[in-house]
Scaffold this active site. Structure first.
Site, PDB file in Angstrom:
ATOM      1  N   SER A  36      13.280-101.175  87.006  1.00  9.99           N
ATOM      2  CA  SER A  36      14.518-101.275  86.242  1.00  9.99           C
ATOM      3  C   SER A  36      14.283-102.097  84.990  1.00  9.99           C
ATOM      4  CB  SER A  36      15.610-101.932  87.087  1.00  9.99           C
ATOM      5  OG  SER A  36      16.717-102.265  86.286  1.00  9.99           O
TER       6      SER A  36
ATOM      7  N   HIS B 125      14.201 -96.738  85.517  1.00  6.93           N
ATOM      8  CA  HIS B 125      15.616 -96.904  85.887  1.00  6.93           C
ATOM      9  C   HIS B 125      16.319 -97.689  84.793  1.00  6.93           C
ATOM     10  CE1 HIS B 125      18.820 -97.082  89.006  1.00  6.93           C
ATOM     11  NE2 HIS B 125      19.129 -98.225  88.396  1.00  6.93           N
TER      12      HIS B 125
ATOM     13  N   ASP C   2      19.943 -99.296  83.493  1.00  5.74           N
ATOM     14  CA  ASP C   2      21.277 -99.737  83.893  1.00  5.74           C
ATOM     15  C   ASP C   2      22.187 -99.907  82.686  1.00  5.74           C
ATOM     16  OD1 ASP C   2      20.893-100.085  86.775  1.00  5.74           O
ATOM     17  OD2 ASP C   2      19.517-101.691  86.213  1.00  5.74           O
TER      18      ASP C   2
ATOM     19  N   MET D   2      25.747-100.993  81.557  1.00  4.72           N
ATOM     20  CA  MET D   2      26.895-101.760  82.056  1.00  4.72           C
ATOM     21  C   MET D   2      27.881-101.992  80.925  1.00  4.72           C
ATOM     22  SD  MET D   2      24.900-104.680  84.265  1.00  4.72           S
ATOM     23  CE  MET D   2      23.470-104.294  85.282  1.00  4.72           C
TER      24      MET D   2
ATOM     25  N   HIS E  47      21.698 -95.223  85.303  1.00  2.63           N
ATOM     26  CA  HIS E  47      22.677 -95.742  86.265  1.00  2.63           C
ATOM     27  C   HIS E  47      23.882 -96.264  85.488  1.00  2.63           C
ATOM     28  CE1 HIS E  47      23.408 -98.847  89.747  1.00  2.63           C
ATOM     29  NE2 HIS E  47      24.427 -98.030  89.572  1.00  2.63           N
TER      30      HIS E  47
ATOM     31  N   MET F 179      27.035 -98.106  85.319  1.00  2.00           N
ATOM     32  CA  MET F 179      27.908 -99.093  85.939  1.00  2.00           C
ATOM     33  C   MET F 179      29.060 -99.350  84.977  1.00  2.00           C
ATOM     34  SD  MET F 179      25.278-101.755  87.716  1.00  2.00           S
ATOM     35  CE  MET F 179      23.553-101.366  87.503  1.00  2.00           C
TER      36      MET F 179
ATOM     37  N   MET G 278      23.397 -99.499  96.861  1.00  2.00           N
ATOM     38  CA  MET G 278      23.258-100.835  96.286  1.00  2.00           C
ATOM     39  C   MET G 278      23.084-101.859  97.410  1.00  2.00           C
ATOM     40  SD  MET G 278      23.329-100.303  93.064  1.00  2.00           S
ATOM     41  CE  MET G 278      23.275-102.051  92.589  1.00  2.00           C
TER      42      MET G 278
ATOM     43  N   ASP H 169      18.708-100.124  95.499  1.00  2.00           N
ATOM     44  CA  ASP H 169      18.654-100.965  94.309  1.00  2.00           C
ATOM     45  C   ASP H 169      19.237-102.334  94.619  1.00  2.00           C
ATOM     46  OD1 ASP H 169      18.761-102.107  91.808  1.00  2.00           O
ATOM     47  OD2 ASP H 169      20.036-100.568  90.907  1.00  2.00           O
TER      48      ASP H 169
END
Length: 235
Positions: free
Chosen positions: A14, A39, A41, A43, A72, A74, A143, A181
């Site tokens: 990540s 990966h 993320d 957010m 991903h 979020m 998660m 994760d």
């Protein structure tokens, strides 16, 4: 009940734990180190209490590696990001079940744009939430920490959820990958894989180490080791 180990374990570093001042170099290093997936993320500071980056960063680093990008989301309204993320180079887009009013519609949207689809479940979200969208999934991301920040400790109570997810996928004869994760490292990886995961998302356990190649190798080796105590395989 022992679920059994998947045949091939994939390591997905990540970039949340990478050096943001040189992300292009960081993803290249991860590929050279033997990683299987990158990966990413995204957010929004609302769905989770942190703000990272958007599709523009996905696009900026896409040319620096040939590895598949798992993006991903979020975010509170994933439908506002999906098209831009796929256009930027996302190969698989993961949305949170908790953020989707019409989950099946959003998963169909991802696939219709030519990407693979994934759904993430927070530690307290039950598997029953995705019972009726399994046919629309390529990956389930479980998660094992409450999302928002890297470096958190693994929550052991998610292990039964991983086992149940693997059993449901096997029972339905579906080709869905199970990813985990949060708090993934050489100590937790054997338990996670024993429970049935085949994709390990790791941030500080890879990018937090000075030697990325050694970190990836040690994580992969740890994931392949049998557990010493059968108690870890109980439901």
């Amino acid at each position: 009940m022992r679920v059994g180990r998947p045949h091939s374990i994939k390591i997905a570093p990540s970039i949340l734990s990478a050096d943001f001042s040189k992300l292009g170099d960081e993803v290249r290093r991860a590929e050279e180190a033997g990683a299987d997936i990158i990966h990413l993320d995204i957010m929004d500071g609302h769905f989770v209490p942190n703000l990272t980056f958007g599709p523009i960063i996905v696009k900026a680093i896409r040319s620096h590696t040939k590895l598949p990008f798992h993006v991903h989301l979020m975010v509170e309204k994933p439908e506002d990001y999906i098209e831009r993320v796929v256009e930027a180079g996302g190969d698989l887009v993961i949305v949170h079940a908790e953020a989707c009013t019409h989950l099946q519609r959003i998963l169909s949207m991802i696939r219709n744009l030519g990407a693979r689809s994934g759904v993430a479940l927070n530690p307290a979200t039950p598997l029953t939430t995705i019972e009726y969208v399994l046919d629309d999934l390529d990956l389930i991301l479980i998660m094992s920490v409450n999302p928002g920040f890297g470096g958190q400790d693994f929550i052991p109570s998610v292990l039964p959820k991983i086992r149940r997810a693997r059993r449901r996928v096997m029972k339905r004869g579906l080709k869905i990958e199970i990813a985990v994760d949060g708090g993934v490292n050489v100590e937790t990886a054997p338990k996670i894989v024993e429970a049935g995961a085949d994709v390990l998302v790791a941030g500080t356990a890879v990018f937090g180490k000075p030697d990325l190649k050694k970190a990836v190798q040690e994580l992969r080796e740890a994931a392949s080791k049998p557990l010493k105590h059968a108690s870890h395989s109980k439901t």
